[in-house]
Design a protein around this motif. Structure first.
Motif, mmCIF file in Angstrom:
data_model
loop_
_atom_site.group_PDB
_atom_site.id
_atom_site.type_symbol
_atom_site.label_atom_id
_atom_site.label_comp_id
_atom_site.label_asym_id
_atom_site.label_seq_id
_atom_site.Cartn_x
_atom_site.Cartn_y
_atom_site.Cartn_z
ATOM 1 N N ILE A 18 3.539 17.306 -56.341
ATOM 2 C CA ILE A 18 3.804 18.559 -55.339
ATOM 3 C C ILE A 18 4.949 18.409 -54.257
ATOM 4 N N ALA A 19 6.009 18.634 -54.128
ATOM 5 C CA ALA A 19 7.401 18.000 -53.684
ATOM 6 C C ALA A 19 7.122 18.007 -52.283
ATOM 7 N N GLU A 20 6.760 19.395 -51.838
ATOM 8 C CA GLU A 20 6.434 19.266 -50.632
ATOM 9 C C GLU A 20 5.623 19.292 -49.845
ATOM 10 N N GLN A 21 5.849 18.729 -49.199
ATOM 11 C CA GLN A 21 4.173 18.026 -48.942
ATOM 12 C C GLN A 21 4.304 18.557 -46.913
ATOM 13 N N ASN A 22 2.708 19.581 -46.592
ATOM 14 C CA ASN A 22 2.848 20.432 -45.520
ATOM 15 C C ASN A 22 1.003 20.775 -45.332
ATOM 16 N N ILE A 23 0.686 21.344 -44.492
ATOM 17 C CA ILE A 23 -0.406 22.155 -44.212
ATOM 18 C C ILE A 23 0.331 23.473 -45.384
ATOM 19 N N TYR A 24 0.947 23.789 -45.707
ATOM 20 C CA TYR A 24 0.944 25.325 -46.165
ATOM 21 C C TYR A 24 0.691 24.980 -48.394
ATOM 22 N N THR A 25 1.286 23.684 -48.310
ATOM 23 C CA THR A 25 1.188 23.256 -49.753
ATOM 24 C C THR A 25 -0.156 22.821 -49.345
ATOM 25 N N ALA A 26 -0.794 22.016 -48.923
ATOM 26 C CA ALA A 26 -1.827 20.954 -49.299
ATOM 27 C C ALA A 26 -3.344 22.106 -49.448
ATOM 28 N N ILE A 27 -2.998 23.066 -48.792
ATOM 29 C CA ILE A 27 -4.062 24.150 -48.883
ATOM 30 C C ILE A 27 -4.186 24.904 -49.858
ATOM 31 N N GLU A 28 -2.871 24.956 -50.321
ATOM 32 C CA GLU A 28 -2.608 25.786 -51.894
ATOM 33 C C GLU A 28 -3.049 24.839 -52.541
ATOM 34 N N VAL A 29 -2.705 23.852 -52.623
ATOM 35 C CA VAL A 29 -2.836 22.788 -53.705
ATOM 36 C C VAL A 29 -4.536 22.771 -53.356
ATOM 37 N N CYS A 30 -5.409 22.279 -52.448
ATOM 38 C CA CYS A 30 -7.169 21.914 -52.476
ATOM 39 C C CYS A 30 -7.504 23.194 -52.822
ATOM 40 N N THR A 31 -6.562 24.377 -52.905
ATOM 41 C CA THR A 31 -8.216 25.711 -53.178
ATOM 42 C C THR A 31 -7.474 26.435 -54.810
ATOM 43 N N LEU A 32 -6.884 25.704 -55.182
ATOM 44 C CA LEU A 32 -6.721 26.321 -56.835
ATOM 45 C C LEU A 32 -7.894 25.901 -57.751
ATOM 46 N N ILE A 33 -8.075 27.092 -58.698
ATOM 47 C CA ILE A 33 -9.323 27.185 -58.860
ATOM 48 C C ILE A 33 -8.799 26.859 -60.820
ATOM 49 N N PRO A 34 -8.797 25.745 -61.209
ATOM 50 C CA PRO A 34 -8.368 25.325 -62.593
ATOM 51 C C PRO A 34 -9.235 26.018 -63.668
ATOM 52 N N LEU A 35 -8.607 26.630 -64.456
ATOM 53 C CA LEU A 35 -9.484 27.342 -65.680
ATOM 54 C C LEU A 35 -9.510 26.609 -67.116
ATOM 55 N N GLN A 36 -8.371 25.418 -66.642
ATOM 56 C CA GLN A 36 -8.123 25.269 -68.169
ATOM 57 C C GLN A 36 -7.544 24.278 -68.335
ATOM 58 N N GLY A 37 -7.677 23.272 -69.158
ATOM 59 C CA GLY A 37 -6.992 21.506 -69.230
ATOM 60 C C GLY A 37 -8.005 20.919 -67.471
#
Length: 306
Positions: A166-185
């Motif tokens: 992810i190009a933008e690296q800040n507290i918002y994107t960090a939380i968005e990445v870490c809270t993703l719930i992978p379903l497939q893959g």
């Protein structure tokens, strides 16, 4: 003020912007610096005793409002129901050509939903085939409008295997990445999280979830379609679809058309990504967060001096 107290207030300030109180465990996981749980627990209790933060049931918040706990409990129940629907959606969309991974994002990935919630999806595609995959998926989404199910297919963030970081690296994107719930893959998400290990700089206590993702099954018609476009003609088509889509979205932005949340429609596009324009919601949210933190810390310092 001690660093740990400041970290606690910063974390609560972020989630309070969404009226989302946190449990003790969640608050610890989302701290922006590493602390022992004992140090954290002592600081949390002192902030409670001083009336700086508030506890309702098992939730902590900066706002003295019990309704927030009620709202969260109701939102968690609805999220559990909507997540089951999202799993079915993921099972369907992974069958589309060049789709390699699907995850739940947005408020649902934070375990919250209400009567107006959408299912926001984060999509990873095959290398250099993002725009073919996205076009097919969004043609399908047009059909969902006919049965009023479009809110279940909000495929608003795409990246491909060529550019997983992810190009933008800040507290918002960090939380968005870490809270993703992978379903497939499962395999592609292992690579995705490895490429985004920078999130540990913002959330050193938060582990990212891979185990929830299912392995992608081989499917005859999907493989056949991909075979037809794994060539120069397919690459040319992908580039053409990118230019067409970018042009259409630029037109929407210039016309200042609003989405369902009242935000001007804008998309940031490139060969390996298609995502909401970060200067809209993301930048405004971060600016609001900085103002909120400054206000809270100032109020705390003033209370100590009085």
């Amino acid at each position: 003020m001690s660093v740990i107290k400041e970290n606690i207030l910063e974390t609560l300030a972020y989630f309070d912007m969404f009226d989302y109180p946190l449990t003790r465990a969640e608050l610890y996981l989302f701290l922006q610096q590493k602390h022992s749980f004992e140090v954290f627990d002592n600081a949390l209790q002192r902030l409670l005793d001083n009336g700086v933060i508030h506890q309702f049931d098992k939730f902590y918040t900066l706002k003295n409002d019990h309704h927030l706990a009620v709202r969260r409990n109701e939102g968690n129940k609805k999220a559990a129901e909507l997540t089951k629907v999202a799993e079915k959606v993921g099972n369907m969309l992974i069958r589309f050509p060049f789709v390699r991974g699907i995850a739940i994002s947005g408020s649902l990935s934070k375990n919250f939903a209400d009567d107006n919630s959408d299912i926001d999806l984060f999509i990873i595609t095959a290398k250099n085939k993002l725009w073919i995959a996205r076009t097919i998926m969004h043609c399908f989404k047009k059909l969902t409008f006919l049965v009023n199910k479009e809110h279940l297919f909000c495929m608003n963030y795409y990246i491909d295997e060529q550019q997983l970081q992810i190009a933008e690296q800040n507290i918002y994107t960090a939380i968005e990445v870490c809270t993703l719930i992978p379903l497939q893959g499962d395999t592609v998400f292992e690579k995705f999280y490895a490429a985004n290990s920078w999130t540990r700089d913002f959330l050193p206590n938060k582990n990212m979830r891979i185990s929830s993702a299912k392995p992608v099954r081989n499917r005859f018609f999907k493989n056949l379609y991909e075979l037809l476009f794994n060539n120069k003609a397919g690459n040319a088509l992908d580039n053409k679809l990118m230019k067409i889509t970018a042009s259409r979205w630029l037109k929407k932005t210039r016309q200042k058309r609003l989405n369902s949340h009242g935000i001007i429609m804008a998309m940031d596009t490139g060969k390996h990504f298609a995502k909401p324009e970060p200067t809209n919601f993301q930048s405004k949210l971060l600016a609001r967060y900085e103002r909120r933190i400054a206000y809270i810390l100032n109020e705390y310092e003033n209370s100590l001096s009085n």
